[in-house]
Design a protein around this motif. Structure first.
Motif, PDB file in Angstrom:
ATOM      1  N   ASN A 299     119.298  17.442  78.405  1.00  0.00           N
ATOM      2  CA  ASN A 299     118.290  16.458  78.777  1.00  0.00           C
ATOM      3  C   ASN A 299     117.060  16.623  77.900  1.00  0.00           C
ATOM      4  OD1 ASN A 299     119.807  15.338  80.913  1.00  0.00           O
ATOM      5  ND2 ASN A 299     119.123  16.967  82.296  1.00  0.00           N
ATOM      6  N   ILE A 300     116.452  15.504  77.561  1.00  0.00           N
ATOM      7  CA  ILE A 300     115.202  15.541  76.816  1.00  0.00           C
ATOM      8  C   ILE A 300     114.080  15.959  77.756  1.00  0.00           C
ATOM      9  CG2 ILE A 300     113.551  14.182  75.483  1.00  0.00           C
ATOM     10  CD1 ILE A 300     116.134  14.521  74.033  1.00  0.00           C
ATOM     11  N   SER A 301     113.282  16.940  77.334  1.00  0.00           N
ATOM     12  CA  SER A 301     112.165  17.366  78.167  1.00  0.00           C
ATOM     13  C   SER A 301     111.050  16.322  78.101  1.00  0.00           C
ATOM     14  CB  SER A 301     111.624  18.715  77.704  1.00  0.00           C
ATOM     15  OG  SER A 301     110.424  19.015  78.382  1.00  0.00           O
ATOM     16  N   PRO A 302     110.555  15.850  79.250  1.00  0.00           N
ATOM     17  CA  PRO A 302     109.487  14.843  79.235  1.00  0.00           C
ATOM     18  C   PRO A 302     108.091  15.434  79.092  1.00  0.00           C
ATOM     19  CG  PRO A 302     110.112  15.278  81.494  1.00  0.00           C
ATOM     20  CD  PRO A 302     110.994  16.151  80.627  1.00  0.00           C
ATOM     21  N   THR A 321     100.923   9.855  82.586  1.00  0.00           N
ATOM     22  CA  THR A 321     101.638   8.991  83.532  1.00  0.00           C
ATOM     23  C   THR A 321     103.150   9.034  83.312  1.00  0.00           C
ATOM     24  OG1 THR A 321     101.475   7.037  82.088  1.00  0.00           O
ATOM     25  CG2 THR A 321      99.675   7.422  83.653  1.00  0.00           C
ATOM     26  N   SER A 322     103.572   9.523  82.139  1.00  0.00           N
ATOM     27  CA  SER A 322     105.010   9.681  81.879  1.00  0.00           C
ATOM     28  C   SER A 322     105.396  11.153  81.823  1.00  0.00           C
ATOM     29  CB  SER A 322     105.412   8.977  80.582  1.00  0.00           C
ATOM     30  OG  SER A 322     104.693   9.500  79.479  1.00  0.00           O
ATOM     31  N   ASN A 323     104.685  11.971  82.608  1.00  0.00           N
ATOM     32  CA  ASN A 323     105.029  13.382  82.851  1.00  0.00           C
ATOM     33  C   ASN A 323     104.725  14.322  81.692  1.00  0.00           C
ATOM     34  OD1 ASN A 323     106.094  12.799  85.470  1.00  0.00           O
ATOM     35  ND2 ASN A 323     107.967  12.038  84.485  1.00  0.00           N
ATOM     36  N   VAL A 324     103.945  13.911  80.730  1.00  0.00           N
ATOM     37  CA  VAL A 324     103.559  14.805  79.635  1.00  0.00           C
ATOM     38  C   VAL A 324     102.445  15.732  80.120  1.00  0.00           C
ATOM     39  CG1 VAL A 324     102.503  14.943  77.349  1.00  0.00           C
ATOM     40  CG2 VAL A 324     104.231  13.192  77.826  1.00  0.00           C
ATOM     41  N   HIS A 325     102.647  17.052  79.971  1.00  0.00           N
ATOM     42  CA  HIS A 325     101.587  17.996  80.346  1.00  0.00           C
ATOM     43  C   HIS A 325     101.034  18.763  79.152  1.00  0.00           C
ATOM     44  CE1 HIS A 325     104.165  21.469  79.863  1.00  0.00           C
ATOM     45  NE2 HIS A 325     104.972  21.126  80.849  1.00  0.00           N
ATOM     46  N   THR A 326     101.675  18.629  77.963  1.00  0.00           N
ATOM     47  CA  THR A 326     101.178  19.315  76.775  1.00  0.00           C
ATOM     48  C   THR A 326     101.315  18.403  75.559  1.00  0.00           C
ATOM     49  OG1 THR A 326     101.823  21.476  77.639  1.00  0.00           O
ATOM     50  CG2 THR A 326     101.388  21.326  75.281  1.00  0.00           C
ATOM     51  N   VAL A 353      96.199  17.624  80.967  1.00  0.00           N
ATOM     52  CA  VAL A 353      96.978  17.696  79.730  1.00  0.00           C
ATOM     53  C   VAL A 353      96.431  18.797  78.828  1.00  0.00           C
ATOM     54  CG1 VAL A 353      97.787  16.442  77.695  1.00  0.00           C
ATOM     55  CG2 VAL A 353      97.512  15.234  79.878  1.00  0.00           C
ATOM     56  N   ALA A 354      97.341  19.688  78.395  1.00  0.00           N
ATOM     57  CA  ALA A 354      96.974  20.793  77.502  1.00  0.00           C
ATOM     58  C   ALA A 354      97.088  20.364  76.046  1.00  0.00           C
ATOM     59  CB  ALA A 354      97.868  21.995  77.768  1.00  0.00           C
ATOM     60  N   LEU A 355      96.460  21.137  75.191  1.00  0.00           N
ATOM     61  CA  LEU A 355      96.469  20.876  73.751  1.00  0.00           C
ATOM     62  C   LEU A 355      96.907  22.128  73.016  1.00  0.00           C
ATOM     63  CD1 LEU A 355      95.634  19.336  71.102  1.00  0.00           C
ATOM     64  CD2 LEU A 355      93.355  20.320  71.435  1.00  0.00           C
ATOM     65  N   ARG A 356      97.797  21.948  72.067  1.00  0.00           N
ATOM     66  CA  ARG A 356      98.190  23.038  71.169  1.00  0.00           C
ATOM     67  C   ARG A 356      98.316  22.467  69.757  1.00  0.00           C
ATOM     68  NH1 ARG A 356     100.276  27.925  73.359  1.00  0.00           N
ATOM     69  NH2 ARG A 356     100.548  27.884  75.635  1.00  0.00           N
ATOM     70  N   THR A 357      98.154  23.371  68.781  1.00  0.00           N
ATOM     71  CA  THR A 357      98.331  22.973  67.395  1.00  0.00           C
ATOM     72  C   THR A 357      98.730  24.199  66.578  1.00  0.00           C
ATOM     73  OG1 THR A 357      97.343  21.780  65.522  1.00  0.00           O
ATOM     74  CG2 THR A 357      95.917  23.301  66.740  1.00  0.00           C
ATOM     75  N   THR A 358      98.882  24.007  65.274  1.00  0.00           N
ATOM     76  CA  THR A 358      99.338  25.065  64.370  1.00  0.00           C
ATOM     77  C   THR A 358      98.175  25.649  63.583  1.00  0.00           C
ATOM     78  OG1 THR A 358     101.520  24.084  64.115  1.00  0.00           O
ATOM     79  CG2 THR A 358     100.803  25.517  62.354  1.00  0.00           C
TER      80      THR A 358
END
Length: 663
Positions: A299-302, A321-326, A353-358
């Motif tokens: 399954n694709i993780s939402p 609203t479409s279940n994205v938390h990061t 909503v969390a934020l990550r980057t490289t």
């Protein structure tokens, strides 16, 4: 020589990056005769980065120039020297050595004659060194990340130099492992052409083949985001090469992490601000459906959204609203946010909503074309190990960190670099290669970042234009049978036009092309022009032929009118077979005789959109039977009346001539 090396240290630092990557060492002048030995180009072709005590070190080097190889082999003084230095313990030490600074603390040296090296089929040289033997070995004892120098020597002088790293450990028992995800986003031009056909270029096919090759490399999972529209295009293509490529990709996806994506790129921040939320939700839903179809049993993780454009608070609210938390931003997308304190830690765009980057330093290295990709891969792996060790030394929790590796733009890492890097990470007992979609949800303690408002394209412009096609699309669709392919492809084509990468001119081409598809289908049903009908009486049947040039059955509404003909007041909904014709029989009541026009107009079944051109036909009505009898009867009565009058007049005249008075 040591004094001379120290004296030239400043020069070596300046030239270090180039020398390390090219495998070239500026010649060190001999104090006796000042002769210069020309440097040679040497590449590190392969090595085992992770070495367990009791096993072997393996280094494979190549000399691209055949003439130089011959010269090395003919010189009896040529040796391959491999030197191990004191282990590094910080990222800065790794980066400094990678930049050309000489490692310190020489520990052990192995000198090998060329005859002692294994020769590969591609004329490379492989050195196998024991970790325990008295000769031909690098006898290391403590766990650590060790700088390794590899040099060809002639007459005791180095004529090349490569600096790499190895991860040496005495036990393969897993410790606290630093989770690392390698992510990329594959963006391709639209597979859909403006006329609705599928057109996949050779350049796109090569891009997808390169992706398949990188996913087939062995180490897993890698995280990849691929535009669903190109997968849909491959599935709809009739070209065998595209069908094979899709099958190859689907097989590769089974071992990796396929990330969510909207059907075509569509900026969520702009969508939220311009009230195009429904467009984004439709694109997201279609993207999820296509990816789920091509992702096998997984399954694709939402929950994770990988983005190469800046996502601000508005965009985060829509994604949530479409279940994205990061939200994971590429370094290019995150540039306006500024420098972060720790790229292995989560931050927050909003409360939800969390934020990550490289780390931009990692990203820059991964983006550059590397002459010695194996060395680059080992240097990056060494940095990751020292980064983990810094967490341990500071008393931190390793598992609470999560390192994301990607290029500055999110484009795929070059396969020559990706393959050794992924293997080095995957086989290190201190590191763990993880799926990006497995990112843990950030807690409320994560730092809230002030994300500037994104200034991407205004997606409402295209959205409003496409809205104008909604009624026309709905009405035209009613002409089709339930199993018609257009009922699936037209909504997809409409959504494809929302691609926010399209310029205004490109959008105009797609808009015009889509409208032409609808018009062409409606125009497929025709009434032959220049037809004339002869009606034999007051009440008769009009036989009207309808022809369908499309490859699918089409249903139309037929409207017919004439000033001198009366038609039944009823709906005439007719289905015309594909590439065929049908005769429509219409009862007619004539109001007069003679020649006069009939107008025929075809509409979609709901009567809202005209299908094709208005057609004018001609009807000729002969003398109407009922009216003829009346006229004939009247004429006969007139004739009889005239005859009777004439007969009576004649009798009176005859009687008068025979009267006695006359005689």
């Amino acid at each position: 020589m040591d004094r001379l090396r120290r004296a030239s240290g400043a020069v070596l630092i300046v030239l270090g990056v180039t020398c390390s990557l090219l495998g070239v060492l500026p010649h060190q002048t001999s104090a006796a005769n000042a002769a210069v030995v020309a440097p040679i180009d040497v590449r590190l072709v392969a090595q085992n980065f992770n070495v367990l005590a009791g096993t072997q070190f393996r280094f494979t080097v190549g000399v691209p120039d055949a003439a130089v190889r011959n010269q090395l082999e003919q010189d009896t003084t040529t040796t391959l020297r491999i030197t191990a230095f004191a282990p590094v313990i910080t990222q800065e030490q790794v980066r400094s050595i990678t930049a050309g600074v000489e490692p310190v603390g020489q520990l052990t040296v192995a000198d090998l004659q060329l005859i002692q090296l294994a020769r590969t089929e591609t004329n490379n040289y492989t050195a196998f060194l024991s970790t325990t033997a008295r000769t031909n070995s690098l006898r290391l004892t403590k766990d650590g990340v060790y700088p390794i120098q590899i040099s060809f020597m002639q007459n005791g002088q180095p004529v090349s130099k490569l600096t790499t790293f190895v991860n040496f450990f005495n036990s393969a028992i897993e410790t606290a492992r630093l989770p690392i995800a390698i992510a990329s986003s594959v963006t391709t031009p639209l597979a859909l052409a403006p006329n609705g056909s599928i057109a996949i270029s050779d350049a796109t096919r090569k891009q997808l083949a390169d992706l398949a090759q990188s996913l087939e490399g062995g180490a897993a999972p890698l995280s990849v985001q691929i535009s669903p529209q190109i997968l849909d295009g491959l599935a709809r293509s009739t070209q065998p090469v595209d069908i094979d490529l899709l099958a190859r990709l689907q097989t590769a996806f089974a071992n990796h992490d396929l990330l969510r994506a909207s059907f075509v790129p569509f900026n969520p921040s702009s969508a939220q601000r311009t009230s195009r939320v429904n467009d984004f939700q439709q694109l997201s839903k279609l993207g999820d459906q296509i990816l789920e179809l091509r992702n096998g049993e997984k399954n694709i993780s939402p929950n994770v959204w990988f983005s190469n454009v800046l996502i601000d608070v508005d965009g985060a609210a829509l994604l949530n609203t479409s279940n994205v938390h990061t939200v994971v931003l590429t370094p290019d997308a995150a540039e306006k946010i500024g420098t972060l304190d720790n790229y292995a830690k989560p931050y927050r765009i909003s409360n939800d909503v969390a934020l990550r980057t490289t780390d931009p330093v990692f990203a820059k290295t991964l983006s550059n074309n590397q002459i010695n990709p194996v060395i680059t891969a080992c240097s990056l792996a060494a940095e990751l190990l020292t980064q983990r060790q810094e967490v341990v030394d500071s008393g931190g929790v390793v598992s609470s960190n999560f390192v994301i590796l990607t290029t500055t733009s999110g484009a795929p890492i070059n396969t020559a670099l990706l393959a050794p890097l992924a293997v080095a990470i995957d086989r290190a007992p201190q590191l763990r290669l993880r799926a990006l979609s497995s990112l843990p949800r950030a807690n409320s303690e994560a730092t809230l970042v002030d994300v500037p408002r994104s200034n991407g394209v205004d997606v409402s412009v295209a959205g409003k234009a496409i809205d104008s096609l909604a009624d026309e699309l709905a009405s035209t669709s009613l002409m089709l049978p339930p199993d018609a392919s257009q009922l699936a492809t037209w909504p997809t084509s409409r959504l494809a036009m929302l691609d926010d990468r399209l310029s205004s001119d490109e959008f105009a081409l797609y808009f015009k092309g889509f409208r032409n598809q609808l018009r062409l289908l409606r125009a497929s049903v025709k009434v032959p022009e220049s037809l004339s009908f002869t009606l034999g009486g007051r009440e008769s049947d009009l036989r009207l032929q309808l022809r369908n040039d499309a490859a699918v059955d089409l249903t139309v509404s037929v409207e017919i009118s004439s000033a001198k003909l009366q038609f039944p007041n009823e709906d005439r909904i007719v289905t015309v077979p594909a590439n065929g014709a049908i005769d429509l029989v219409i009862p007619v009541v004539a109001r007069a005789s003679g020649r006069f026009p009939i107008e025929v107009v075809l509409y979609t079944p709901d009567g809202l959109v005209q299908a094709g051109q208005r057609v004018q036909l001609t009807a000729r009505v002969a003398a109407i039977a009922g009216l003829g009898l009346v006229v004939s009867g009247a004429a006969a009565l007139v004739l009889i009346a005239w005859w009777l009058s004439h007969w009576r007049a004649k009798r009176r005249k005859s009687a008068a001539q025979k009267h006695p008075a006359i005689g």
